[in-house]
Design an enzyme around this catalytic site. Structure first.
Site, PDB file in Angstrom:
ATOM      1  N   GLU A 442     -17.485 -15.095  20.195  1.00  0.00           N
ATOM      2  CA  GLU A 442     -16.602 -15.867  19.296  1.00  0.00           C
ATOM      3  C   GLU A 442     -16.859 -15.526  17.834  1.00  0.00           C
ATOM      4  O   GLU A 442     -16.746 -16.383  16.957  1.00  0.00           O
ATOM      5  CB  GLU A 442     -16.771 -17.380  19.503  1.00  0.00           C
TER       6      GLU A 442
HETATM    7  C1  LIG Z   1     -21.580 -12.633  27.402  1.00  0.00           C
HETATM    8  C2  LIG Z   1     -20.400 -12.278  26.551  1.00  0.00           C
HETATM    9  C3  LIG Z   1     -19.207 -12.959  26.718  1.00  0.00           C
HETATM   10  C4  LIG Z   1     -18.086 -12.599  25.947  1.00  0.00           C
HETATM   11  N1  LIG Z   1     -16.878 -13.232  26.184  1.00  0.00           N
HETATM   12  C5  LIG Z   1     -15.755 -12.711  25.608  1.00  0.00           C
HETATM   13  C6  LIG Z   1     -14.459 -13.174  25.986  1.00  0.00           C
HETATM   14  O1  LIG Z   1     -14.311 -14.083  26.806  1.00  0.00           O
HETATM   15  N2  LIG Z   1     -13.376 -12.584  25.437  1.00  0.00           N
HETATM   16  C7  LIG Z   1     -13.492 -11.565  24.542  1.00  0.00           C
HETATM   17  O2  LIG Z   1     -12.476 -11.049  24.095  1.00  0.00           O
HETATM   18  N3  LIG Z   1     -14.702 -11.117  24.137  1.00  0.00           N
HETATM   19  C8  LIG Z   1     -15.831 -11.657  24.654  1.00  0.00           C
HETATM   20  N4  LIG Z   1     -17.066 -11.191  24.281  1.00  0.00           N
HETATM   21  C9  LIG Z   1     -17.149 -10.165  23.239  1.00  0.00           C
HETATM   22  C10 LIG Z   1     -17.730 -10.703  21.952  1.00  0.00           C
HETATM   23  O3  LIG Z   1     -16.840 -11.598  21.348  1.00  0.00           O
HETATM   24  C11 LIG Z   1     -18.080  -9.488  21.086  1.00  0.00           C
HETATM   25  O4  LIG Z   1     -19.217  -8.887  21.689  1.00  0.00           O
HETATM   26  C12 LIG Z   1     -18.317  -9.852  19.658  1.00  0.00           C
HETATM   27  O5  LIG Z   1     -17.135 -10.267  19.052  1.00  0.00           O
HETATM   28  C13 LIG Z   1     -18.872  -8.672  18.848  1.00  0.00           C
HETATM   29  O6  LIG Z   1     -18.191  -7.473  19.091  1.00  0.00           O
HETATM   30  P1  LIG Z   1     -19.016  -6.180  19.488  1.00  0.00           P
HETATM   31  O7  LIG Z   1     -19.951  -6.546  20.581  1.00  0.00           O
HETATM   32  O8  LIG Z   1     -18.089  -5.076  19.760  1.00  0.00           O
HETATM   33  O9  LIG Z   1     -19.881  -5.857  18.212  1.00  0.00           O
HETATM   34  P2  LIG Z   1     -19.425  -5.012  16.927  1.00  0.00           P
HETATM   35  O10 LIG Z   1     -18.103  -5.462  16.464  1.00  0.00           O
HETATM   36  O11 LIG Z   1     -19.606  -3.581  17.227  1.00  0.00           O
HETATM   37  O12 LIG Z   1     -20.522  -5.481  15.876  1.00  0.00           O
HETATM   38  C14 LIG Z   1     -21.872  -4.992  15.898  1.00  0.00           C
HETATM   39  C15 LIG Z   1     -22.629  -5.601  14.728  1.00  0.00           C
HETATM   40  O13 LIG Z   1     -22.002  -5.219  13.496  1.00  0.00           O
HETATM   41  C16 LIG Z   1     -21.652  -6.349  12.734  1.00  0.00           C
HETATM   42  N5  LIG Z   1     -20.366  -6.136  12.091  1.00  0.00           N
HETATM   43  C17 LIG Z   1     -19.244  -5.571  12.596  1.00  0.00           C
HETATM   44  N6  LIG Z   1     -18.263  -5.580  11.705  1.00  0.00           N
HETATM   45  C18 LIG Z   1     -18.735  -6.168  10.597  1.00  0.00           C
HETATM   46  C19 LIG Z   1     -18.198  -6.505   9.326  1.00  0.00           C
HETATM   47  N7  LIG Z   1     -16.933  -6.244   9.014  1.00  0.00           N
HETATM   48  N8  LIG Z   1     -18.989  -7.126   8.428  1.00  0.00           N
HETATM   49  C20 LIG Z   1     -20.262  -7.433   8.724  1.00  0.00           C
HETATM   50  N9  LIG Z   1     -20.815  -7.145   9.903  1.00  0.00           N
HETATM   51  C21 LIG Z   1     -20.079  -6.533  10.835  1.00  0.00           C
HETATM   52  C22 LIG Z   1     -21.585  -7.514  13.724  1.00  0.00           C
HETATM   53  O14 LIG Z   1     -21.850  -8.753  13.098  1.00  0.00           O
HETATM   54  C23 LIG Z   1     -22.660  -7.130  14.732  1.00  0.00           C
HETATM   55  O15 LIG Z   1     -23.897  -7.586  14.296  1.00  0.00           O
HETATM   56  C24 LIG Z   1     -18.197 -11.564  24.990  1.00  0.00           C
HETATM   57  C25 LIG Z   1     -19.419 -10.912  24.810  1.00  0.00           C
HETATM   58  C26 LIG Z   1     -20.502 -11.233  25.582  1.00  0.00           C
HETATM   59  C27 LIG Z   1     -21.777 -10.446  25.393  1.00  0.00           C
END
Ligand SMILES: Cc1cc2nc3c(=O)[nH]c(=O)nc-3n(C[C@H](O)[C@H](O)[C@H](O)COP(=O)(O)OP(=O)(O)OC[C@H]3O[C@@H](n4cnc5c(N)ncnc54)[C@H](O)[C@@H]3O)c2cc1C
Length: 596
Positions: A442
């Protein structure tokens, strides 16, 4: 195994004594939400969570979910389905949904304590119904009437669950990168094709159908986040008259193995020309999704709070029972072989940190929830706008602070157990593992911080902050001359002024360099969270004093507030210093030189 007993007295104190919800509910037209009904609902929720969900917490952790690759089906842990049947029969899925769609029509501010109890009792199980709330609000605000009648009613009754399908392998935080496609079909529906990952409750055996809310691009979509649309894509096709048809062209491709919430199904979902319906306007899907995300973000804040509460309850009991060493000033319990560890200042530091963050955090969270009701139902346009501004401002604080504090509190609680916290037997390590996800999904903490600093504060010219500071000022003015509260009011007023000045200073610096926002955001968010809690702690002392609670309760509130002001509020000093250091300490080191 860790146990859980819903903290009903604290929940009632926060709702009734601190927030005074009863007259507010009546004013907003919730005639059925009188004190007796509210308390009866809380008691029934506490019973359901304590006796049905809590005993399944360990089961879900140990058993996880079973994925059958051939049938692409997911079986939940033993007992999860029975619990879900009881949840649906109890009407819990629609507690704060409109009666027009089969809900109980109760205020959101009552829904949040129930969510807190569910999450504390069994976070992994709670994830199955959690996203249904978000799906409900997206359909309520953006869906067509037939979509509400066909899908919303079945989410409200908990006959079906909902999901939120945003994330793709190459696209997490930056939704502008998403590739899932939606091709218009001749019958007015769309064919959805693409892969979504990490989808919570994407597949399971709790309900006969699952309503996926999927973000995808139409063929003529502009690039980036302005070209995203929202679609309803059910597991089994559903006609506009509500008739359920054949299996839709979507399958669960895998379930993730993860650090915590083992009982929750985190699924890879493959859509292969699946039939879907557009929700709201084309290319405006992100706005609709934000409706869903705001509700889900406060919900995830409740997860952090619930886990903290459960961990703290167990740590408190253990710290009273565990006999080790003697108090530094001499034996406090000379008749026993050693004193309980609770006499040690360091153990008390951990327990009091949890108590102060949990009780203060509960006020922060429930107060934000009340703004949902005020924004929707208050009489005057001005009050609705203030509530909406405040809700937008508080949402990232609730989400990020309550979840980061959730990690802190579950770790403190584990630490109170010493090595016994690290082994599985007492269940403390499960709570710490489960808490870890809450700062990630989220929207990560970093993204909440940017939302607060950038959108909610800079772009909206501090609209929500002004409403909150107005509340602080009114409260402080009311307490002028109240000797009982003087020790809190002075520091609170100083912090409120400092907060305002800090915000203006960041805005000025950001005018010359947008990187200032990113450099300040995280510390600004926590600075804000600690000042918000200072306000709630001062108000808690006043509310407890004015209440009919026993003197011991009033004393506990006052001493915890003192602890908060002496030991936790000073964290703002470090955050302020970090903010004032600007961008240089973060950006001076060349990217290539990090490992030079
Ligand atoms: C158990 C679990 C359940 C989930 N459930 C859902 C779901 O139901 N539906 C769904 O759609 N998704 C779901 N997710 C996905 C989750 O919302 C994402 O993992 C999350 O939004 C982060 O995206 P990412 O993992 O690709 O990280 P990335 O976007 O690659 O980010 C990696 C790091 O970089 C930082 N970062 C990235 N961009 C910026 C920026 N512009 N400024 C500052 N920092 C930044 C982030 O804060 C993070 O620390 C789930 C994930 C997990 C692990």
């Amino acid at each position: 195994m860790s146990s859980y007993s819903a903290p009903l007295r604290e929940i009632r104190f926060t709702l009734h004594d601190l927030l005074g919800v009863e007259p507010t509910f009546a004013r907003l037209g919730f005639e059925d939400a009188g004190r007796e009904t509210v308390d009866a609902i809380l008691e029934e929720a506490a019973r359901f969570c304590g006796t049905v969900l809590a005993p399944l917490n360990r089961v879900g952790d140990e058993h996880g979910v079973d994925f059958d690759r051939d049938s692409a089906s997911v079986a939940t842990a033993p007992g999860f389905k029975d619990a879900y049947v009881q949840f649906a029969e109890g009407g819990w899925g629609g507690l704060s949904a409109s009666a027009e769609y089969g809900g109980m029509g109760m205020p959101h501010a009552l829904g949040l304590p129930v969510e807190e109890m569910i999450d504390a009792a069994n976070l992994a199980w709670g994830n199955f119904p959690l996203l249904s709330h978000g799906a409900q609000s997206a359909l309520l605000h953006h869906g067509e009437q037939w979509q509400r009648e066909v899908f919303l009613t079945r989410l409200v009754s908990a006959e079906w669950t909902g999901t939120m399908c945003l994330t793709e392998p190459h696209c997490g935080t930056d939704l502008g990168l998403l590739r899932t496609r939606a091709e218009p079909a001749t019958d007015g529906s769309y064919a959805i094709t693409g892969t979504k990952i990490f989808i919570t409750a994407g597949e399971h055996d709790l309900t006969p159908n699952i309503v996926h809310l999927v973000l995808a691009r139409l063929p003529d979509a502009p690039a980036g986040s302005k070209g995203i649309s929202l679609f309803i894509v059910p597991k089994f096709k559903v006609a506009r008259d509500g008739t359920v048809g054949e299996r839709n062209a979507l399958r669960c491709g895998a379930v993730e193995h993860k650090m915590g919430i083992h009982g929750s199904a985190t699924c890879v979902m493959n859509f292969d020309g699946a039939q879907g319906y557009l929700v709201g306007e084309a290319h405006r899907g992100l706005a609709a999704m934000f409706t869903m995300m705001n509700s889900a973000r406060i919900g995830v804040g409740m997860q952090g709070l619930g886990l903290s509460e459960r961990a703290w309850q167990n740590a408190l009991r253990y710290s009273r029972e565990r006999l080790q060493s003697r108090a530094l000033s001499g034996a406090k319990f000379p008749d026993r072989p050693a004193d309980p560890i609770m006499v040690q200042p360091d153990v008390r530091r951990m327990l009091l940190t949890c108590k102060a963050l949990i009780e203060g955090g509960r006020a922060l969270g429930y107060h934000a929830g009340l703004q949902i009701d005020l924004a929707a139902h208050a009489d005057s346009e001005a009050e609705r706008k203030d509530a909406d501004d405040l809700l937008g401002f508080l949402t990232p604080i609730v989400k990020a602070c309550l979840t980061e504090w959730g990690i802190e509190c579950t770790y403190h609680a584990l630490q109170c157990y010493g090595g016994h916290g690290y082994i599985a037997e007492h269940g403390m390590e499960q709570l710490a593992r489960d808490a870890r996800i809450t700062t990630l999904y989220e929207g990560t903490t970093g993204i909440q911080a940017l939302d607060l600093m950038g959108r909610k504060t800079m772009q909206l010219q501090g609209a929500g902050l002004k409403v909150f500071l107005g509340m602080v000022q009114r409260f402080c003015e009311q307490q002028v001359g109240n000797a009982m509260l003087a020790e809190f009011i002075g520091p609170l007023m100083e912090k409120a002024q400092e907060w305002q000045a800090l915000t203006i200073a960041i805005a000025k610096r950001a005018g010359g360099d947008p990187e200032e926002i990113g450099a300040a955001a995280y510390d600004y968010l926590f600075y804000s969270g600690y000042v918000v809690l200072a306000y709630w702690w001062a108000r808690s002392v006043a509310a407890a004093d004015a209440s009919s609670h026993p003197q011991a309760f009033k004393d506990a509130k006052r001493e915890t507030a003192r602890f908060y002001y002496a030991r936790l509020l000073p964290r703002t000093l470090a955050h302020r210093a970090a903010i004032e250091s600007g961008t240089a300490p973060l950006l001076a080191l060349d990217e290539a030189a990090f490992d030079a």
